[in-house]
Motif scaffolding. Structure first.
Motif, PDB file in Angstrom:
ATOM      1  N   PHE A  83      47.781 -32.173 -57.796  1.00 52.34           N
ATOM      2  CA  PHE A  83      47.130 -32.130 -59.222  1.00 52.34           C
ATOM      3  C   PHE A  83      48.132 -31.496 -59.953  1.00 52.34           C
ATOM      4  O   PHE A  83      47.633 -31.202 -61.340  1.00 52.34           O
ATOM      5  CB  PHE A  83      45.799 -31.261 -59.050  1.00 52.34           C
ATOM      6  N   ALA A  84      49.497 -30.881 -59.554  1.00 48.02           N
ATOM      7  CA  ALA A  84      50.336 -30.314 -60.614  1.00 48.02           C
ATOM      8  C   ALA A  84      51.552 -30.848 -60.353  1.00 48.02           C
ATOM      9  O   ALA A  84      52.244 -31.016 -59.298  1.00 48.02           O
ATOM     10  CB  ALA A  84      50.389 -28.805 -60.193  1.00 48.02           C
ATOM     11  N   GLY A  85      52.252 -31.264 -61.418  1.00 44.66           N
ATOM     12  CA  GLY A  85      53.581 -31.834 -61.515  1.00 44.66           C
ATOM     13  C   GLY A  85      53.696 -33.236 -60.736  1.00 44.66           C
ATOM     14  O   GLY A  85      52.822 -33.773 -60.488  1.00 44.66           O
ATOM     15  N   THR A  86      54.942 -33.562 -60.820  1.00 42.43           N
ATOM     16  CA  THR A  86      55.711 -35.004 -60.086  1.00 42.43           C
ATOM     17  C   THR A  86      56.618 -34.408 -59.149  1.00 42.43           C
ATOM     18  O   THR A  86      57.692 -34.052 -59.453  1.00 42.43           O
ATOM     19  CB  THR A  86      56.007 -35.876 -61.139  1.00 42.43           C
ATOM     20  N   ASN A  87      56.389 -34.640 -57.971  1.00 40.68           N
ATOM     21  CA  ASN A  87      57.135 -34.108 -56.747  1.00 40.68           C
ATOM     22  C   ASN A  87      57.488 -35.240 -55.783  1.00 40.68           C
ATOM     23  O   ASN A  87      56.830 -36.137 -55.673  1.00 40.68           O
ATOM     24  CB  ASN A  87      56.362 -33.002 -56.103  1.00 40.68           C
ATOM     25  N   ALA A  88      58.649 -35.188 -55.010  1.00 40.24           N
ATOM     26  CA  ALA A  88      58.891 -36.150 -54.100  1.00 40.24           C
ATOM     27  C   ALA A  88      59.457 -35.124 -52.950  1.00 40.24           C
ATOM     28  O   ALA A  88      59.945 -34.169 -53.012  1.00 40.24           O
ATOM     29  CB  ALA A  88      60.126 -36.766 -54.532  1.00 40.24           C
ATOM     30  N   TYR A  89      59.171 -35.649 -51.698  1.00 43.64           N
ATOM     31  CA  TYR A  89      59.560 -34.945 -50.268  1.00 43.64           C
ATOM     32  C   TYR A  89      60.182 -35.832 -49.408  1.00 43.64           C
ATOM     33  O   TYR A  89      59.988 -36.884 -49.467  1.00 43.64           O
ATOM     34  CB  TYR A  89      58.223 -34.358 -49.822  1.00 43.64           C
ATOM     35  N   MET A  90      61.031 -34.992 -48.387  1.00 40.66           N
ATOM     36  CA  MET A  90      61.882 -35.849 -47.371  1.00 40.66           C
ATOM     37  C   MET A  90      61.731 -34.923 -46.345  1.00 40.66           C
ATOM     38  O   MET A  90      61.738 -33.681 -46.495  1.00 40.66           O
ATOM     39  CB  MET A  90      63.112 -36.281 -47.680  1.00 40.66           C
ATOM     40  N   GLU A  91      62.091 -35.443 -44.863  1.00 37.22           N
ATOM     41  CA  GLU A  91      62.066 -34.546 -43.837  1.00 37.22           C
ATOM     42  C   GLU A  91      63.519 -33.947 -44.043  1.00 37.22           C
ATOM     43  O   GLU A  91      64.319 -34.613 -44.501  1.00 37.22           O
ATOM     44  CB  GLU A  91      62.163 -35.421 -42.662  1.00 37.22           C
ATOM     45  N   ILE A  92      63.471 -32.596 -43.885  1.00 33.98           N
ATOM     46  CA  ILE A  92      64.642 -31.709 -44.076  1.00 33.98           C
ATOM     47  C   ILE A  92      66.048 -32.108 -43.545  1.00 33.98           C
ATOM     48  O   ILE A  92      66.706 -32.290 -44.341  1.00 33.98           O
ATOM     49  CB  ILE A  92      64.396 -30.471 -43.552  1.00 33.98           C
ATOM     50  N   ASN A  93      66.004 -32.781 -42.416  1.00 36.54           N
ATOM     51  CA  ASN A  93      67.210 -33.341 -41.781  1.00 36.54           C
ATOM     52  C   ASN A  93      67.451 -34.705 -42.392  1.00 36.54           C
ATOM     53  O   ASN A  93      68.852 -34.766 -42.597  1.00 36.54           O
ATOM     54  CB  ASN A  93      67.075 -33.511 -40.345  1.00 36.54           C
ATOM     55  N   ALA A  94      66.727 -35.506 -42.988  1.00 31.99           N
ATOM     56  CA  ALA A  94      66.957 -36.814 -43.727  1.00 31.99           C
ATOM     57  C   ALA A  94      67.638 -36.206 -45.077  1.00 31.99           C
ATOM     58  O   ALA A  94      68.541 -36.902 -45.517  1.00 31.99           O
ATOM     59  CB  ALA A  94      65.675 -37.510 -43.764  1.00 31.99           C
ATOM     60  N   LEU A  95      67.257 -35.286 -45.560  1.00 41.11           N
ATOM     61  CA  LEU A  95      67.544 -34.820 -46.986  1.00 41.11           C
ATOM     62  C   LEU A  95      68.927 -34.345 -46.713  1.00 41.11           C
ATOM     63  O   LEU A  95      69.861 -34.476 -47.445  1.00 41.11           O
ATOM     64  CB  LEU A  95      66.812 -33.946 -47.562  1.00 41.11           C
ATOM     65  N   ARG A  96      69.204 -33.513 -45.757  1.00 42.63           N
ATOM     66  CA  ARG A  96      70.469 -33.176 -45.405  1.00 42.63           C
ATOM     67  C   ARG A  96      71.728 -34.042 -45.183  1.00 42.63           C
ATOM     68  O   ARG A  96      72.647 -33.968 -45.685  1.00 42.63           O
ATOM     69  CB  ARG A  96      70.600 -32.007 -44.068  1.00 42.63           C
ATOM     70  N   ARG A  97      71.106 -35.147 -44.553  1.00 45.18           N
ATOM     71  CA  ARG A  97      71.963 -36.454 -44.388  1.00 45.18           C
ATOM     72  C   ARG A  97      72.277 -37.204 -45.672  1.00 45.18           C
ATOM     73  O   ARG A  97      73.233 -37.177 -45.915  1.00 45.18           O
ATOM     74  CB  ARG A  97      71.450 -37.287 -43.454  1.00 45.18           C
ATOM     75  N   LEU A  98      71.318 -37.148 -46.529  1.00 37.54           N
ATOM     76  CA  LEU A  98      71.420 -37.520 -47.656  1.00 37.54           C
ATOM     77  C   LEU A  98      72.597 -37.013 -48.731  1.00 37.54           C
ATOM     78  O   LEU A  98      73.571 -37.288 -49.407  1.00 37.54           O
ATOM     79  CB  LEU A  98      70.153 -37.804 -48.501  1.00 37.54           C
ATOM     80  N   LEU A  99      72.386 -35.584 -48.283  1.00 40.56           N
ATOM     81  CA  LEU A  99      73.461 -34.775 -49.326  1.00 40.56           C
ATOM     82  C   LEU A  99      74.686 -34.761 -48.643  1.00 40.56           C
ATOM     83  O   LEU A  99      75.416 -34.061 -49.126  1.00 40.56           O
ATOM     84  CB  LEU A  99      72.813 -33.409 -49.077  1.00 40.56           C
ATOM     85  N   ARG A 100      74.789 -35.099 -47.112  1.00 38.78           N
ATOM     86  CA  ARG A 100      76.126 -35.095 -46.596  1.00 38.78           C
ATOM     87  C   ARG A 100      76.647 -33.640 -46.422  1.00 38.78           C
ATOM     88  O   ARG A 100      77.544 -33.165 -46.411  1.00 38.78           O
ATOM     89  CB  ARG A 100      77.171 -35.694 -47.311  1.00 38.78           C
ATOM     90  N   GLU A 101      75.733 -32.722 -45.705  1.00 39.29           N
ATOM     91  CA  GLU A 101      75.799 -31.532 -45.343  1.00 39.29           C
ATOM     92  C   GLU A 101      75.166 -31.132 -44.182  1.00 39.29           C
ATOM     93  O   GLU A 101      74.376 -31.778 -43.561  1.00 39.29           O
ATOM     94  CB  GLU A 101      75.275 -30.582 -46.583  1.00 39.29           C
ATOM     95  N   GLN A 102      75.676 -29.793 -43.531  1.00 34.62           N
ATOM     96  CA  GLN A 102      75.152 -29.318 -42.424  1.00 34.62           C
ATOM     97  C   GLN A 102      74.004 -28.715 -42.753  1.00 34.62           C
ATOM     98  O   GLN A 102      73.398 -28.864 -43.728  1.00 34.62           O
ATOM     99  CB  GLN A 102      76.102 -28.396 -41.791  1.00 34.62           C
ATOM    100  N   GLU A 103      73.336 -27.872 -41.691  1.00 32.98           N
ATOM    101  CA  GLU A 103      71.945 -27.137 -41.791  1.00 32.98           C
ATOM    102  C   GLU A 103      72.036 -26.104 -42.987  1.00 32.98           C
ATOM    103  O   GLU A 103      72.763 -25.131 -42.852  1.00 32.98           O
ATOM    104  CB  GLU A 103      71.284 -26.479 -40.516  1.00 32.98           C
ATOM    105  N   THR A 104      71.266 -26.448 -44.115  1.00 26.58           N
ATOM    106  CA  THR A 104      71.106 -25.522 -45.219  1.00 26.58           C
ATOM    107  C   THR A 104      69.784 -25.280 -45.330  1.00 26.58           C
ATOM    108  O   THR A 104      69.093 -26.307 -45.333  1.00 26.58           O
ATOM    109  CB  THR A 104      72.195 -26.074 -46.234  1.00 26.58           C
ATOM    110  N   VAL A 105      69.527 -24.116 -45.975  1.00 25.89           N
ATOM    111  CA  VAL A 105      68.261 -24.024 -46.786  1.00 25.89           C
ATOM    112  C   VAL A 105      68.072 -23.455 -47.811  1.00 25.89           C
ATOM    113  O   VAL A 105      69.147 -22.775 -48.359  1.00 25.89           O
ATOM    114  CB  VAL A 105      67.204 -23.022 -45.747  1.00 25.89           C
ATOM    115  N   SER A 106      67.279 -23.757 -48.968  1.00 26.06           N
ATOM    116  CA  SER A 106      67.135 -23.293 -50.244  1.00 26.06           C
ATOM    117  C   SER A 106      66.201 -22.001 -50.454  1.00 26.06           C
ATOM    118  O   SER A 106      66.279 -21.201 -51.392  1.00 26.06           O
ATOM    119  CB  SER A 106      66.839 -24.228 -51.315  1.00 26.06           C
ATOM    120  N   GLY A 107      65.184 -21.896 -49.423  1.00 24.31           N
ATOM    121  CA  GLY A 107      64.086 -20.950 -49.588  1.00 24.31           C
ATOM    122  C   GLY A 107      63.303 -20.849 -48.528  1.00 24.31           C
ATOM    123  O   GLY A 107      63.709 -21.713 -47.366  1.00 24.31           O
ATOM    124  N   ALA A 108      62.112 -20.121 -48.488  1.00 24.33           N
ATOM    125  CA  ALA A 108      61.128 -20.173 -47.181  1.00 24.33           C
ATOM    126  C   ALA A 108      59.753 -20.051 -48.126  1.00 24.33           C
ATOM    127  O   ALA A 108      59.593 -19.286 -49.003  1.00 24.33           O
ATOM    128  CB  ALA A 108      61.648 -19.116 -46.508  1.00 24.33           C
TER     129      ALA A 108
END
Length: 787
Positions: free
Chosen positions: A587-612
């Motif tokens: 009910f708030a905003g316009t958002n998109a989600y991916m499985e975290i490893n799928a996003l990492r592959r898209l970004l061409r990077e190893q295991e990284t995190v932005s927050g928790a």
């Protein structure tokens, strides 16, 4: 005064109760219309004036680091009028008297703060003085939230060091009319503040001498914003640019623009419903008035009055009621609009915000109410005009006698004589019964409409903060970090559960439609941040693919199975075509989600995190907050309880204020409709009721017949009204929907019970009034007739 005018005022006085009720219904619709549109105009004009006088930028962009020399190349982009580079950094704050950490946005300020774009308005204190370090200007919202004034201090973690900063002035900025941090769903004046600090001081603190990480632009009249943004992106991309955006997508402006759209919706939907009810009432009243004045109409025509004069006489009857109702409604609407403006001044930070009543709005309200009333009464007036004198001289033929359904089924012995008379009357005049019941149903529907807002907000808060997002604390790191942070976060004081995420800015495209947003990568197994579908079932994130919020999917016109193009706006900036695998309810905003490893592959990077996301034992929250305040790698801390309170103090309070007005108006309308129904029935049947009194019926028995009919009509109307009310609520939800916020279509049993109870109470009170009039019937006068 002509004879017709004397008759007009005599009729108005004789029907003063019914006339007053209709006038109040019209006044409610006009008041809502005037309140909404006058507040809308005040807000819009204040916004426009503020943006122009303080040079609010047209375009914005953030990047990692760029040399100041790049500003000249940006200024050379065709259509760019002015460029202002700056440094913008979010830091953690330690504010006296508040246990939890706050987020402060430091913005560099040139030596001449009143020049350039996004100029500041000084509320109190003074501007920064050149060469004096440790001084800041504080946003008014944050200062008021903490009772800060010039001379007070705050402590900030600046590039890993605790720095004591002195507030020398409190200011306003057109960039932060509504103060919200990145990714925030609602304003939070206590946990997010904006501060302006000397440019050289901020350069030194973050090793940005001769460089900038944020740029704002103003555009020439007629310039193509998409083309400017496209060229700007090309220039800043080598310097870590994360995508430029226009004023339309600037967070504060979007929030304010959505509020203006919602006000426009309120100004159209609710008055349209209220005035439709008034038009229906006028038609019903006037039709039945004409039926009781058949002989008078015949006499008027016999004395030489033309059809036009008779028609204008009854039309003038309507116009007098409408004019009085509009006059009262306009005055009430202007008063309420002034109150709404005062309420908005607490949420939106303008240098000057005052109510402007536009005469054009009043004239528009009069035009709308007159049009709706005339349309509603047109059929009744036409009936009076067409009625031939000879036909009008005759009394209406009695209804054809036939057995009722109860009698046909042989069940008459189960009912008393009075009850059989009630059923017989309702069946003999089916259309009048249906219209009367429909009028009461409209009143019930308006009551549902007026009260459903609380249900929607309760549901929204419960869904967003208890069912879907169940974390106590959310933290974001200064930069994406290694997965080792997962271990460190899990061992913070009091943390009982943690779920890390990876987020990155992207532009999602489907066909010619696109949106700039942050895509979030989440773990497959999670319990704190849940993705749910319309049935509140968990949505599984696939190994490949993207899940979109309902609103984003609607904006892009994309469905499950279709592919969208994702342009990553940081790092190596890959562009990939990704299938849409699911739709989630939010009910708030316009958002998109991916499985975290799928996003990492898209970004061409190893295991990284932005927050928790963290679940925290309440016994250790103070210790957790103390540690987070001094953790350099933590850029921001969001506390769910504070976010919820911020929602209640801003959006919810605003909507509930509007709901209060709607409930009051709805109650007035309900009483007006039911009272008119009862009075019309009495005026139509006064001779019949008097006859019953003469032949031996008691007052209680006679009253029971008329009030019994009202009771049957009310009981039949309530279920229909509840269904119609749900439809009105659905229409309101549609009118209120914006990209930033939606309200769920939820109507609770409490609201249905409230609408039913008020309708029944209105029937009881109307019945008491009618009962008094039955007791006062002049038996001799009502029995007089020429036949």
């Amino acid at each position: 005064m002509t004879a017709l005018n004397r008759k007009l005022f005599r009729d108005l006085l004789q029907m003063k109760g019914q006339v007053t009720a209709i006038m109040l219904v019209i006044a409610c619709g006009v008041a809502t219309f005037v309140m909404s549109l006058s507040t809308l105009e005040s807000l819009r004009m204040t916004q426009q004036t503020y943006y122009e006088r303080y040079r609010f930028a047209h375009a914005f962009a953030s990047l990692k680091r760029a040399p100041n020399a790049l500003a000249a190349r940006i200024a050379a982009i065709p259509g760019v009028a002015q460029v202002q580079t700056r440094i913008v950094v979010d830091v953690t704050l330690d504010v006296a008297g508040m246990a939890e950490p706050a987020v402060g946005r430091l913005i560099s300020l040139p030596e001449r703060p009143t020049s350039g774009l996004n100029a500041l308005h000084l509320r109190s204190g003074r501007f920064l003085e050149a060469g004096r370090g440790g001084e800041i200007l504080a946003s008014e919202a944050f200062a008021l939230g903490h009772n800060l004034s010039p001379g007070d201090h705050i402590v900030a973690v600046i590039n890993g060091k605790l720095e004591k900063l002195t507030i020398v002035g409190v200011v306003l900025s057109p960039e932060y009319v509504m103060q919200m941090g990145n990714g925030a769903a609602v304003p939070d004046d206590k946990h997010f503040g904006v501060f302006w600090i000397g440019e050289r001081e901020l350069e030194a603190a973050f090793d940005l001498d001769g460089a900038f990480n944020s740029v704002t632009l103003s555009l020439m009249r007629g310039a193509s914003e998409p083309e400017v943004l496209k060229r700007l992106d090309l220039l800043i991309e080598p310097y870590g640019g994360v995508g430029s955006y226009g004023r339309e997508d600037q967070l504060s402006n979007r929030f304010l623009s959505d509020e203006i759209r919602q006000l426009r919706g309120i100004g159209m939907v609710a008055p349209a419903i209220f005035l439709s009810v008034a038009a229906f009432l006028l038609n019903m009243v006037l039709t039945r008035v004409i039926s009781t004045q058949r002989e008078q109409i015949a006499a008027l025509k016999a004395f030489g009055y033309s059809r036009f004069e008779v028609g204008m006489h009854y039309l003038l009857f309507v116009l007098v009621i409408v004019f009085c109702g509009t006059l009262v409604g306009t005055a009430v609407g202007a008063w309420l609009g002034k109150g709404m403006t005062h309420m908005y001044s607490r949420f939106y930070r303008f240098p000057v915000f005052f109510f402007r009543f536009d005469v054009a709005t009043g004239l528009m309200a009069l035009g709308v109410s007159v049009s709706s009333a005339v349309l509603g009464a047109f059929g009744a007036v036409q009936l009076a005009v067409r009625l031939p004198p000879a036909e009008a001289m005759r009394p209406e033929p009695p209804a054809t006698f036939r057995k009722t359904i109860v009698e046909t089924l042989g069940l008459a012995f189960l009912f008393s004589q009075s009850a059989r008379m009630i059923f017989r009357q309702l069946e003999r005049r089916p259309w009048k019964s249906i219209l009367s019941s429909f009028g009461i149903a409209l009143a019930t529907a308006v009551l549902v409409l007026g009260n459903f807002g609380r249900d929607a907000l309760d549901r929204l808060m419960d869904f967003q903060f208890s069912i879907a997002q169940r974390q106590d604390v959310s933290i974001a790191f200064v930069e994406p970090t290694t997965a080792a942070a997962t271990y460190a976060v899990g061992h913070l004081p009091g943390v009982t559960q943690s779920e890390t995420y990876r987020s990155t800015p992207v532009r999602i495209r489907f066909g010619h439609r696109s949106r700039r947003l942050g895509i979030m990568g989440l773990h497959q197994q999670r319990d704190l941040f849940r993705l749910l579908d319309v049935h509140e079932k968990s949505v599984v994130l696939p190994d490949e693919g993207v899940v979109l919020s309902e609103k984003l999917a609607e904006i892009l016109h994309v469905g499950i199975g279709e592919k969208v193009i994702i342009e990553v706006m940081e790092g190596q900036r890959p562009v990939r075509e990704v299938p849409v695998t699911g739709i989630v309810t939010e009910f708030a905003g316009t958002n998109a989600y991916m499985e975290i490893n799928a996003l990492r592959r898209l970004l061409r990077e190893q295991e990284t995190v932005s927050g928790a996301f963290l679940a925290v034992d309440s016994r250790y929250t103070q210790e957790l907050y103390r540690q987070l305040k001094t953790t350099p790698r933590v850029a921001s801390v969001s506390i769910t309880a504070a976010t919820l309170q911020g929602f209640k103090d801003t959006i919810a309070e605003n909507q509930l204020q509007m709901q209060m007005f709607n409930v009051i108006f709805a109650c007035i309308i309900a009483f007006g409709v039911v009272y008119n129904t009862a009075r019309i029935s009495l005026s139509e049947r006064s001779r019949e009721l008097a006859t019953l009194r003469v032949i031996g019926f008691t007052r209680a028995e006679v009253s029971g017949i008329l009030l019994g009919e009202l009771a049957v009509l009310t009981l039949v109307a309530i279920p229909l009204g509840l269904v119609m009310g749900y439809g009105f609520a659905a229409l309101t939800v549609w009118a209120f929907e914006t990209e930033m916020y939606r309200i769920p279509l939820v109507v609770s049993h409490r609201t249905f019970a409230f609408a039913s109870a008020v309708t029944i109470l209105a029937s009881l009170l109307s019945g008491l009034v009618v009962r008094r009039r039955i007791d006062q019937l002049d038996l001799v006068a009502v029995l007089k007739s020429k036949e």
